[in-house]
Motif scaffolding. Structure first.
Motif, PDB file in Angstrom:
ATOM      1  N   TYR A 206       0.834  -1.201   0.000  1.00  0.00           N
ATOM      2  CA  TYR A 206       0.000   0.000   0.000  1.00  0.00           C
ATOM      3  C   TYR A 206       0.873   1.257   0.000  1.00  0.00           C
ATOM      4  N   ALA A 207       1.897   1.269   0.857  1.00  0.00           N
ATOM      5  CA  ALA A 207       2.762   2.448   0.953  1.00  0.00           C
ATOM      6  C   ALA A 207       3.506   2.693  -0.351  1.00  0.00           C
ATOM      7  N   TRP A 208       4.009   1.639  -0.972  1.00  0.00           N
ATOM      8  CA  TRP A 208       4.730   1.774  -2.237  1.00  0.00           C
ATOM      9  C   TRP A 208       3.794   2.236  -3.350  1.00  0.00           C
ATOM     10  N   ALA A 291       9.950   3.718   0.584  1.00  0.00           N
ATOM     11  CA  ALA A 291       8.838   2.773   0.407  1.00  0.00           C
ATOM     12  C   ALA A 291       9.246   1.619  -0.499  1.00  0.00           C
ATOM     13  N   ALA A 292      10.046   1.911  -1.528  1.00  0.00           N
ATOM     14  CA  ALA A 292      10.512   0.850  -2.425  1.00  0.00           C
ATOM     15  C   ALA A 292      11.375  -0.153  -1.678  1.00  0.00           C
ATOM     16  N   LEU A 293      12.287   0.345  -0.835  1.00  0.00           N
ATOM     17  CA  LEU A 293      13.189  -0.545  -0.102  1.00  0.00           C
ATOM     18  C   LEU A 293      12.437  -1.394   0.913  1.00  0.00           C
ATOM     19  N   ASP A 294      11.474  -0.800   1.611  1.00  0.00           N
ATOM     20  CA  ASP A 294      10.703  -1.580   2.585  1.00  0.00           C
ATOM     21  C   ASP A 294       9.835  -2.621   1.898  1.00  0.00           C
ATOM     22  N   HIS A 295       9.259  -2.269   0.747  1.00  0.00           N
ATOM     23  CA  HIS A 295       8.451  -3.247   0.021  1.00  0.00           C
ATOM     24  C   HIS A 295       9.325  -4.378  -0.523  1.00  0.00           C
ATOM     25  N   LEU A 296      10.499  -4.032  -1.007  1.00  0.00           N
ATOM     26  CA  LEU A 296      11.417  -5.051  -1.509  1.00  0.00           C
ATOM     27  C   LEU A 296      11.867  -5.982  -0.379  1.00  0.00           C
ATOM     28  N   ALA A 297      12.129  -5.404   0.802  1.00  0.00           N
ATOM     29  CA  ALA A 297      12.529  -6.222   1.951  1.00  0.00           C
ATOM     30  C   ALA A 297      11.427  -7.210   2.332  1.00  0.00           C
ATOM     31  N   ALA A 298      10.183  -6.722   2.365  1.00  0.00           N
ATOM     32  CA  ALA A 298       9.061  -7.599   2.709  1.00  0.00           C
ATOM     33  C   ALA A 298       8.859  -8.673   1.645  1.00  0.00           C
ATOM     34  N   LEU A 299       9.073  -8.303   0.386  1.00  0.00           N
ATOM     35  CA  LEU A 299       8.926  -9.258  -0.711  1.00  0.00           C
ATOM     36  C   LEU A 299       9.977 -10.364  -0.611  1.00  0.00           C
ATOM     37  N   LEU A 300      11.230  -9.998  -0.346  1.00  0.00           N
ATOM     38  CA  LEU A 300      12.294 -10.992  -0.207  1.00  0.00           C
ATOM     39  C   LEU A 300      12.041 -11.909   0.983  1.00  0.00           C
ATOM     40  N   GLU A 301      11.545 -11.335   2.076  1.00  0.00           N
ATOM     41  CA  GLU A 301      11.257 -12.153   3.260  1.00  0.00           C
ATOM     42  C   GLU A 301      10.166 -13.184   2.956  1.00  0.00           C
TER      43      GLU A 301
END
Length: 485
Positions: A206-208, A291-301
């Motif tokens: 949502y944030a991204w 927002a991109a970095l946090d979304h990418l981190a969640a995606l990788l996790e």
């Protein structure tokens, strides 16, 4: 008995005590409760095995006609004392509360007659397909069932006509009890962490979406596509990985990410250099970058946890299926498969045990596929990698090699651990031979691996060892052996 009462009664049993609420709900939905009067027969000797039965109340007496005489083989009771006191020495307490699993696993008939003992005996039946689905869905069931199965096999000497199957299942049950620990633990950990990971992924999405322009979203989409195509890292150096993780996390933190450590660990696990992400995110503006970095981190996790579940879940199913295949070795269909897939899955399942160990992959390019039983070979790789990790005690180099050599595929698993003593080396493939402390090894892992390689795949397995270097060499024929008659 309504669904709520049934749910509570099932949860109170040792075999179902570790199930989640969702697993219990499924179990209740497939349960078939039945009330038996005193002397009512649950199943008869020689009948085709159709179900797995759980005892909720009352008791069962199990008998068999031997040489014209009806003998009591065992009693199952929900009461303290009484029938319990009359039991064979060493009977697990859980063995009183279920019956019928052995003939289902051997795809045979019931080998005794079970009848109700007492005026109010309640059992819950699970048809054969449901029983096997239960073992796959509810991983904790196998951990309770297998020791009971091993005990029943050991105490079934009166069933002479089943002796060969009983002995084979006894060996497999003990080996599986050891091998199931690794994938079951991986599933439990990944499942526990998946819910908060998905919540993070939803929030960051949502944030991204709110922060990014269309062009910026395309940049992250392309990056995610690249990540999907990345091969596994050729070498995993814990120190280099830790340095990369720290550097990526520092960069992400400076850019404003809320979870820089999560991004650092996820990217480092994939073997990414610290410059890899910044180079691909140059077109994302400073406003949207956090927002991109946090979304990418969640995606990788989330992807990492899903990969663990994909690797460990099928391994458990394959081990359960192997219990049936072991009793009748010609039934499992052969498959074409890439041997490196099984090696990689093993590394995923045993990842926690390999922490601190450098992993080196030396796979020849363009390896041919094998024809055989990949699920059983996965048991071999698990045993060999697990033993190597224990020998290195958390520090060292694990090397996996795969190459074609003449008419064979050669797989080598090497470690830099303490080595195998010269006087022990000739005996390591013998059944029940172990040098581990009491309670830490069954002595069946390498014997089972030997059987799978030599009898199932017509290959060979050998060990070469000296202090600081042990190599397990498995040779598998590239072409399937001719059918035996």
């Amino acid at each position: 008995m309504d669904a709520t009462e049934l749910r509570s009664a099932l949860y109170g049993l040792e075999i179902f005590a570790g199930l989640t609420g969702e697993q219990l709900d499924w179990l209740v939905s497939v349960s078939e409760p039945r009330v038996l009067g005193d002397g009512d027969v649950l199943f008869r000797d020689g009948e085709e095995a159709t179900g797995f039965h759980v005892l909720l109340s009352g008791g069962l007496v199990v008998t068999k006609v031997v040489d014209g005489r009806e003998e009591v083989l065992t009693r199952h009771s929900t009461q303290e004392g009484g029938a319990v006191a009359e039991e064979h020495d060493g009977k697990p307490s859980a063995a009183h509360r279920f019956t019928g699993e052995l003939p289902l696993l051997t795809e045979g008939s019931y080998v005794a007659t079970a009848a109700a003992s007492g005026p109010a005996t309640t059992v819950v039946a699970y048809p054969k397909p449901v029983f096997f689905e239960m073992l796959t869905r509810c991983h904790g069931v196998a951990a309770v069932l297998l020791p009971v199965l091993a005990w029943r096999i050991k105490s079934s000497e009166v069933q002479a006509r089943k002796r060969a199957t009983v002995e084979a299942l006894g060996t497999l049950a003990a080996g599986l009890a050891h091998e199931l620990n690794n994938p079951a633990a991986a599933v439990a950990r990944a499942a526990q962490e998946l819910e908060p990971a998905l919540e993070r992924l939803t929030g960051t999405a949502y944030a991204w979406g709110a922060a990014a322009t269309g062009a910026e979203r395309s940049v992250l989409d392309r990056l995610a596509g690249e990540l999907d195509k990345l091969p596994p890292p050729g070498t995993t150096d814990p120190l280099a990985q830790a340095d990369a993780e720290e550097e990526i996390a520092e960069w992400a933190g400076a850019a404003g990410a809320e979870h820089p450590g999560l991004l650092g660990s996820g990217a480092a696990d994939l073997g990414l250099d610290p410059d890899w992400l910044p180079a691909r995110l140059e077109e994302v503006g400073d406003t949207a970058l956090p927002a991109a970095l946090d979304h990418l981190a969640a995606l990788l996790e989330a992807r990492s946890l899903a990969a663990e579940l994909r690797a460990a879940g099928p391994r458990i199913s394959q081990l359960v299926a192997a219990t049936r295949d072991y009793a009748n070795l010609d039934r499992a269909p052969e498959q074409r498969f890439a041997v490196t897939d099984g090696l990689e899955n093993t590394l995923v399942v045993l990842r926690s045990k390999l922490a601190g160990i450098t992993i080196v992959r030396a796979y020849d390019p363009d390896l041919p596929d094998l024809t055989g039983y990949p699920g059983e070979l996965n048991q071999v790789w698990t045993n060999l990698v697990d033993n190597a990790a224990e020998a290195m005690e958390g520090a060292g180099v694990l090397t996996l090699r795969a190459r074609a050599e003449g008419v064979c595929m050669v797989v080598e698993i090497a470690d830099t651990g303490r080595g195998i003593p010269e006087d022990v080396l000739p005996r390591i493939f013998e059944p029940f031979y172990t040098t581990k402390d009491v309670g830490k090894g069954t002595g069946l892992g390498l014997h089972l691996s030997y059987r799978i390689v030599t009898q199932r795949h017509h290959g060979s397995i050998a060990a070469r060892s000296r202090p600081g270097e042990t190599r397990m060499v498995v040779r598998l024929p590239l072409a399937p052996a001719a059918a035996e008659h």
